[in-house]
Design a protein around this motif. Structure first.
Motif, PDB file in Angstrom:
ATOM      1  N   ARG A 172      76.839  21.151 -84.248  1.00 59.24           N
ATOM      2  CA  ARG A 172      76.600  21.409 -85.415  1.00 59.24           C
ATOM      3  C   ARG A 172      77.655  20.970 -86.324  1.00 59.24           C
ATOM      4  O   ARG A 172      77.765  20.133 -87.290  1.00 59.24           O
ATOM      5  N   ALA A 175      78.158  17.354 -86.727  1.00 53.55           N
ATOM      6  CA  ALA A 175      77.901  16.096 -87.531  1.00 53.55           C
ATOM      7  C   ALA A 175      77.567  17.023 -89.030  1.00 53.55           C
ATOM      8  O   ALA A 175      76.883  16.262 -89.984  1.00 53.55           O
ATOM      9  N   LYS A 176      78.372  17.837 -88.733  1.00 53.12           N
ATOM     10  CA  LYS A 176      78.301  18.224 -90.661  1.00 53.12           C
ATOM     11  C   LYS A 176      79.482  17.072 -91.737  1.00 53.12           C
ATOM     12  O   LYS A 176      79.136  17.479 -92.576  1.00 53.12           O
ATOM     13  N   TYR A 183      80.917  16.627 -96.895  1.00 54.31           N
ATOM     14  CA  TYR A 183      79.376  17.439 -96.199  1.00 54.31           C
ATOM     15  C   TYR A 183      78.572  16.521 -96.184  1.00 54.31           C
ATOM     16  O   TYR A 183      78.861  15.426 -97.252  1.00 54.31           O
ATOM     17  N   ARG A 184      78.038  15.742 -94.878  1.00 55.79           N
ATOM     18  CA  ARG A 184      76.652  15.106 -94.878  1.00 55.79           C
ATOM     19  C   ARG A 184      75.662  15.595 -95.109  1.00 55.79           C
ATOM     20  O   ARG A 184      74.762  16.115 -94.091  1.00 55.79           O
ATOM     21  N   LYS A 187      71.182  13.907 -92.664  1.00 58.15           N
ATOM     22  CA  LYS A 187      71.469  14.159 -91.206  1.00 58.15           C
ATOM     23  C   LYS A 187      70.974  12.830 -90.600  1.00 58.15           C
ATOM     24  O   LYS A 187      72.012  12.069 -89.975  1.00 58.15           O
ATOM     25  N   LEU A 192      77.923   9.383 -89.352  1.00 59.36           N
ATOM     26  CA  LEU A 192      78.274   9.829 -88.280  1.00 59.36           C
ATOM     27  C   LEU A 192      79.937   9.532 -88.115  1.00 59.36           C
ATOM     28  O   LEU A 192      80.052   8.649 -87.269  1.00 59.36           O
ATOM     29  N   THR A 212      70.059  18.345 -82.785  1.00 57.09           N
ATOM     30  CA  THR A 212      71.159  19.348 -83.911  1.00 57.09           C
ATOM     31  C   THR A 212      71.626  18.384 -84.277  1.00 57.09           C
ATOM     32  O   THR A 212      71.828  18.641 -86.140  1.00 57.09           O
ATOM     33  N   ILE A 213      72.216  17.177 -83.762  1.00 55.82           N
ATOM     34  CA  ILE A 213      72.616  16.031 -84.424  1.00 55.82           C
ATOM     35  C   ILE A 213      71.863  15.129 -85.773  1.00 55.82           C
ATOM     36  O   ILE A 213      71.898  14.774 -86.772  1.00 55.82           O
ATOM     37  N   TYR A 214      70.148  15.296 -84.801  1.00 52.38           N
ATOM     38  CA  TYR A 214      69.263  14.746 -85.416  1.00 52.38           C
ATOM     39  C   TYR A 214      68.116  15.399 -85.377  1.00 52.38           C
ATOM     40  O   TYR A 214      67.303  14.896 -84.909  1.00 52.38           O
TER      41      TYR A 214
END
Length: 387
Positions: A172, A175-176, A183-184, A187, A192, A212-214
């Motif tokens: 988390r 990828a944040k 902030y992204r 996602k 990344l 979690t990433i995608y």
């Protein structure tokens, strides 16, 4: 192969039930066990003889054990995704019907043939790209699998040079934010950060890291493979908007589809989002804009697209006006290049001392000094309504 796997094989094969998976077929009759591989047949075996034959062919048995006692339930999204990561279909032969454990991709079905080729590949490491993730599958002891996830840009990086994460929840944080610490919100954006890895992952943990990433990409990918991806097109999605977003519905008056074409071109290109757009204007009207080539599908206009469309709807409501500017040909071309550079996200690529580049910061500042007045009006021409 360990004793637990042999015991599991014996327990799985009864008079009523057999084992048939990836070229391994084990049955039981009143005369004993029968052990079959594509190039081997042994019948009338006692349990001890079955175990001896199994030990002589550990790849097939350990492969069956991993996919039935370690991996998620066969046919689930997670199971099929792990098979995809392992490139099972790359080591199989096409057939007209799906065999046990067959891996189907885009309508093609496969019948497993030679496990040995796949195990050789697993010894070296099998790689799959998923968005900006590089997932590597390797063979562990007794036929188990070991996974690593890292950024695709770090494919050739030494493991010691990357930050190792042991907790799946760290995904988390990875990828944040983007490389500038911003902030992204999207996602699936190709922003990344690199410089990290998740080593020694189990079959359950690797899917957790990817999801979690995608988020939802594995589930939607699987729904598409199974032919039941529930796509929500632009029109029905906009009809559900209310409150401040209800204004987007006004786009369907007049140039509706043309506006949506521009939205898709602006927001849904591979340079902006790694998903492959499957939604269209409506069920009967496709968009001409390229949907991209991502591994995982986009099933509906996302919240970012809806939010952007709301703003553009308000801007499109303005009446066009004519303005007269005095610019040299080079200045006109410079303004066009600045728009392209910003739109393509290449501003950071323009070197500070590259004064030949139209979007060079000093060249742009010079143009502002020359062509904009103290109130920020281009060529001193105010917008109607400005004081």
């Amino acid at each position: 192969m360990d004793d637990e796997q042999l015991a599991a094989l014996s327990a799985a094969v009864t008079i009523e039930d057999d084992v048939a998976f990836d070229g391994l077929h084990v049955t039981r009759t009143e005369d004993g066990y029968r052990f079959e591989l594509p190039d081997l047949e042994r019948g009338g075996l006692s349990e001890d003889e079955l175990h001896r034959v199994a030990r002589a062919n550990p790849e097939h048995v350990s492969n069956w054990y991993f996919w039935h006692d370690v991996a998620p339930t066969e046919g689930s999204a997670r199971f099929d995704f792990l098979r995809y990561l392992e490139r099972v279909a790359d080591h199989d032969a096409p057939t007209e019907t799906r065999g046990h454990g067959g891996d189907a991709t885009h309508g093609t079905t496969y019948e497993p043939t030679d496990i040995l080729d796949r195990y050789d590949a697993l010894e070296r490491g099998i790689e799959r790209q998923w968005g900006q993730l590089l997932v590597t599958v390797e063979l562990a002891d007794d036929g188990y699998r070991r996974y690593e996830v890292r950024h695709v840009d770090d494919a050739d990086a030494d493991a010691d040079d990357l930050d190792a994460h042991r907790d799946v929840r760290d995904a988390r944080d990875v990828a944040k934010f983007d490389e500038k610490g911003r902030y992204r919100p999207l996602k699936a954006a190709p922003t990344l950060v690199d410089g990290w890895r998740f080593p020694e992952l189990t079959s359950a943990a690797v899917v957790d890291v990817v999801e979690t990433i995608y988020p939802a990409t594995v589930a939607n990918w699987h729904r598409e493979r199974e032919g039941n991806l529930d796509v929500d097109h632009w029109e029905p999605t906009m009809e559900r908007q209310s409150g401040i977003y209800g204004v987007v519905q006004t786009w369907n008056r007049g140039e509706g589809k043309e506006h949506v074409e521009r939205v898709a071109e602006a927001c849904c290109a591979d340079s902006e989002c790694l998903k492959r757009r499957e939604w269209q204007y409506d069920e009967d009207t496709d968009l001409e804009a390229d949907g991209g080539v991502g591994a995982f599908p986009c099933r509906e206009p996302c919240s970012m697209v809806v939010s952007a469309a709301r703003q553009w709807t308000k801007l499109e409501g303005e009446d066009s006006q004519s303005y007269e500017f005095e610019l040299t040909p080079s200045e006109k071309e410079q303004l066009e290049a600045i728009i392209d550079t910003v739109a393509d996200g290449d501003v950071d690529e323009v070197r500070e001392a590259d004064f030949r580049h139209d979007a060079n910061r000093w060249r742009t500042r010079y143009l502002r000094e020359k062509r904009m007045d103290d109130d920020g009006n281009l060529c001193g021409v105010p917008t109607d309504g400005d004081d």
